[in-house]
Scaffold this motif. Structure first.
Motif, PDB file in Angstrom:
ATOM      1  N   LEU A 255      97.924  80.518  11.569  1.00  0.00           N
ATOM      2  CA  LEU A 255      99.046  81.443  11.391  1.00  0.00           C
ATOM      3  C   LEU A 255      99.495  81.544   9.939  1.00  0.00           C
ATOM      4  N   PHE A 256      99.459  80.403   9.210  1.00  0.00           N
ATOM      5  CA  PHE A 256     100.000  80.371   7.851  1.00  0.00           C
ATOM      6  C   PHE A 256      98.924  80.283   6.772  1.00  0.00           C
ATOM      7  N   GLY A 257      97.665  80.483   7.156  1.00  0.00           N
ATOM      8  CA  GLY A 257      96.598  80.620   6.176  1.00  0.00           C
ATOM      9  C   GLY A 257      96.137  79.352   5.494  1.00  0.00           C
ATOM     10  N   THR A 258      96.346  78.192   6.120  1.00  0.00           N
ATOM     11  CA  THR A 258      95.867  76.943   5.528  1.00  0.00           C
ATOM     12  C   THR A 258      94.626  76.417   6.255  1.00  0.00           C
ATOM     13  N   ASN A 259      94.003  77.280   7.064  1.00  0.00           N
ATOM     14  CA  ASN A 259      92.764  76.896   7.738  1.00  0.00           C
ATOM     15  C   ASN A 259      91.585  77.019   6.773  1.00  0.00           C
ATOM     16  N   HIS A 260      90.613  76.107   6.922  1.00  0.00           N
ATOM     17  CA  HIS A 260      89.458  76.114   6.011  1.00  0.00           C
ATOM     18  C   HIS A 260      88.310  75.352   6.659  1.00  0.00           C
ATOM     19  N   ILE A 261      87.278  76.104   7.086  1.00  0.00           N
ATOM     20  CA  ILE A 261      86.054  75.507   7.624  1.00  0.00           C
ATOM     21  C   ILE A 261      84.889  76.341   7.076  1.00  0.00           C
ATOM     22  N   PRO A 262      84.486  76.104   5.819  1.00  0.00           N
ATOM     23  CA  PRO A 262      83.467  76.946   5.182  1.00  0.00           C
ATOM     24  C   PRO A 262      82.077  76.800   5.787  1.00  0.00           C
ATOM     25  N   HIS A 263      81.766  75.603   6.282  1.00  0.00           N
ATOM     26  CA  HIS A 263      80.476  75.358   6.921  1.00  0.00           C
ATOM     27  C   HIS A 263      80.562  74.030   7.663  1.00  0.00           C
ATOM     28  N   ASP A 264      79.494  73.631   8.281  1.00  0.00           N
ATOM     29  CA  ASP A 264      79.466  72.355   9.006  1.00  0.00           C
ATOM     30  C   ASP A 264      79.750  71.216   8.030  1.00  0.00           C
ATOM     31  N   GLY A 265      80.821  70.482   8.272  1.00  0.00           N
ATOM     32  CA  GLY A 265      81.226  69.443   7.330  1.00  0.00           C
ATOM     33  C   GLY A 265      80.806  68.040   7.723  1.00  0.00           C
ATOM     34  N   ARG A 266      79.787  67.936   8.522  1.00  0.00           N
ATOM     35  CA  ARG A 266      79.380  66.627   9.045  1.00  0.00           C
ATOM     36  C   ARG A 266      79.169  65.583   7.955  1.00  0.00           C
ATOM     37  N   ASP A 267      78.521  65.960   6.881  1.00  0.00           N
ATOM     38  CA  ASP A 267      78.127  64.974   5.868  1.00  0.00           C
ATOM     39  C   ASP A 267      78.881  65.114   4.550  1.00  0.00           C
ATOM     40  N   ILE A 268      80.019  65.793   4.538  1.00  0.00           N
ATOM     41  CA  ILE A 268      80.767  65.928   3.291  1.00  0.00           C
ATOM     42  C   ILE A 268      81.361  64.580   2.882  1.00  0.00           C
ATOM     43  N   GLU A 269      81.615  64.420   1.593  1.00  0.00           N
ATOM     44  CA  GLU A 269      82.224  63.186   1.099  1.00  0.00           C
ATOM     45  C   GLU A 269      83.717  63.197   1.404  1.00  0.00           C
ATOM     46  N   LEU A 270      84.198  62.083   1.884  1.00  0.00           N
ATOM     47  CA  LEU A 270      85.616  61.965   2.247  1.00  0.00           C
ATOM     48  C   LEU A 270      86.371  61.164   1.192  1.00  0.00           C
ATOM     49  N   GLY A 271      87.681  61.357   1.155  1.00  0.00           N
ATOM     50  CA  GLY A 271      88.514  60.583   0.232  1.00  0.00           C
ATOM     51  C   GLY A 271      89.372  61.476  -0.634  1.00  0.00           C
ATOM     52  N   PHE A 272      89.617  61.045  -1.874  1.00  0.00           N
ATOM     53  CA  PHE A 272      90.420  61.820  -2.823  1.00  0.00           C
ATOM     54  C   PHE A 272      89.993  61.439  -4.229  1.00  0.00           C
ATOM     55  N   GLU A 273      90.349  62.247  -5.176  1.00  0.00           N
ATOM     56  CA  GLU A 273      89.958  61.993  -6.559  1.00  0.00           C
ATOM     57  C   GLU A 273      90.519  60.656  -7.044  1.00  0.00           C
ATOM     58  N   GLY A 274      89.639  59.799  -7.537  1.00  0.00           N
ATOM     59  CA  GLY A 274      90.053  58.492  -8.033  1.00  0.00           C
ATOM     60  C   GLY A 274      90.076  57.407  -6.982  1.00  0.00           C
ATOM     61  N   ASP A 275      89.557  57.684  -5.769  1.00  0.00           N
ATOM     62  CA  ASP A 275      89.613  56.676  -4.703  1.00  0.00           C
ATOM     63  C   ASP A 275      88.688  55.490  -4.951  1.00  0.00           C
ATOM     64  N   GLU A 276      87.839  55.599  -5.972  1.00  0.00           N
ATOM     65  CA  GLU A 276      86.953  54.476  -6.296  1.00  0.00           C
ATOM     66  C   GLU A 276      87.737  53.220  -6.668  1.00  0.00           C
ATOM     67  N   THR A 277      88.926  53.412  -7.219  1.00  0.00           N
ATOM     68  CA  THR A 277      89.743  52.275  -7.640  1.00  0.00           C
ATOM     69  C   THR A 277      90.857  51.960  -6.640  1.00  0.00           C
ATOM     70  N   PHE A 278      90.861  52.670  -5.522  1.00  0.00           N
ATOM     71  CA  PHE A 278      91.911  52.431  -4.526  1.00  0.00           C
ATOM     72  C   PHE A 278      91.668  51.096  -3.834  1.00  0.00           C
ATOM     73  N   PRO A 279      92.716  50.302  -3.563  1.00  0.00           N
ATOM     74  CA  PRO A 279      92.553  48.993  -2.920  1.00  0.00           C
ATOM     75  C   PRO A 279      91.810  49.087  -1.586  1.00  0.00           C
ATOM     76  N   LYS A 280      91.090  48.017  -1.267  1.00  0.00           N
ATOM     77  CA  LYS A 280      90.274  48.003  -0.047  1.00  0.00           C
ATOM     78  C   LYS A 280      90.885  47.195   1.090  1.00  0.00           C
ATOM     79  N   ASP A 281      91.892  46.372   0.805  1.00  0.00           N
ATOM     80  CA  ASP A 281      92.458  45.535   1.856  1.00  0.00           C
ATOM     81  C   ASP A 281      93.873  45.983   2.209  1.00  0.00           C
ATOM     82  N   PHE A 282      94.328  45.549   3.360  1.00  0.00           N
ATOM     83  CA  PHE A 282      95.585  46.013   3.939  1.00  0.00           C
ATOM     84  C   PHE A 282      96.776  45.781   3.022  1.00  0.00           C
ATOM     85  N   PHE A 283      96.983  44.567   2.535  1.00  0.00           N
ATOM     86  CA  PHE A 283      98.189  44.245   1.774  1.00  0.00           C
ATOM     87  C   PHE A 283      98.239  44.999   0.445  1.00  0.00           C
TER      88      PHE A 283
END
Length: 297
Positions: A255-283
């Protein structure tokens, strides 16, 4: 002050007794075993119909996400959310009282006065729309985004990733959800449980290793093929804050134009810019937003 100290005491004591009852006694509105049952069913579907066939049964961060699932669903309430929720409600009611109002003055609809099921559908639609807008805020407001990064640090999707989120997120969600709760009243525990478990199931499916879109129903309900694009590491240029914000319903995105499915996304990379340095443990993930080294999107 005594009033709020009593709220603190009653919140902890009441929720502890509730949690103990959930674990030791089965009933149809049991959230503890309901979570386990929904999780096992969706995990079973992942194993039977895997979208990414090379993804391991115990995928990357499976146990971390499982811990998050139980922590956020139960222990978080015991530690902080119930007290905060009860305190916020009392403060809101007290503030209204100072100007001669009460919550019932804002109630536009009483579910008891509507045909059975209609009030529940109305409540579901209003609350899901509020959550859709809240989700957009989590991406657009830098301080909120730093908390929301915990959820987007998932690198391999699976059902339990649904409940990997920072404890501050439900504080924001629950605060804004007080609006539909104030507007629409008259629900009993069974009604709320129906909506809750439906949303839980759809949320698990959205994050599962399943290549489903539900056919024509994809324009109404969020689905795995749509939601994976919400977790894409690279956002579209014309949607720099992200896409596909729907929690249960995809309807709002269409309804508000924020839909986006350009192609089959099965193997796309997930995460966000700079997530390489994001902590890996819960605390460290929980304390990340408070770090002076954090970066906004």
């Amino acid at each position: 002050m005594d009033k709020y100290l009593n709220i603190l005491k009653d919140s902890y004591q009441g929720y502890f007794n509730y949690l103990l009852d959930e674990i030791t006694r089965f009933h149809w509105e049991n959230y503890f075993y309901g979570l386990i049952l929904v999780s096992l069913v969706v995990w079973g579907l992942e194993l039977l119909f895997p979208w990414r066939k090379n993804q391991k049964v115990f995928r990357k961060d499976f146990w971390l996400d499982t811990f998050y699932m139980f922590f956020n669903f139960f222990l978080l309430n015991l530690i902080v959310l119930i007290f905060l929720s009860n305190t916020a409600e009392a403060l809101f009611n007290d503030a209204l009282g100072l100007i001669g109002l009460q919550v019932s003055d804002f109630q536009l609809v009483n579910a008891d006065a509507l045909p059975y099921g209609l009030g529940l559908v109305l409540f579901f639609l209003v609350s899901d729309f509020v959550q859709w807008n809240t989700h957009r805020l989590l991406h657009r407001v830098p301080v909120f985004w730093n908390f929301h990064k915990v959820h987007h640090s998932v690198k391999e999707m699976g059902f339990a990733a649904h409940l990997r989120y920072h404890w501050m997120e439900p504080v924001v969600y629950k605060s804004l959800l007080y609006i539909p709760l104030a507007i629409i009243g008259g629900f009993d525990v069974a009604d709320v449980a129906i909506v809750h478990f439906f949303a839980l199931t759809v949320g698990h499916l959205n994050h599962a290793n399943l290549g489903w879109d539900y056919g024509v129903l994809k324009y109404i309900f969020n689905n795995p093929k749509m939601h994976i694009w919400h977790h894409a590491k690279v956002a579209p240029k014309n949607h720099r804050y992200g896409v596909n914000y729907g929690l249960t319903l995809s309807l709002w995105d269409y309804l508000f134009g924020t839909n986006h499915i350009p192609h089959d996304g099965r193997d796309i990379e997930l995460g966000f810019e700079g997530d390489e340095t994001f902590p890996k443990d819960f605390f460290k993930q929980e304390t990340y937003p408070l770090s002076n080294k954090r970066k906004t999107k």
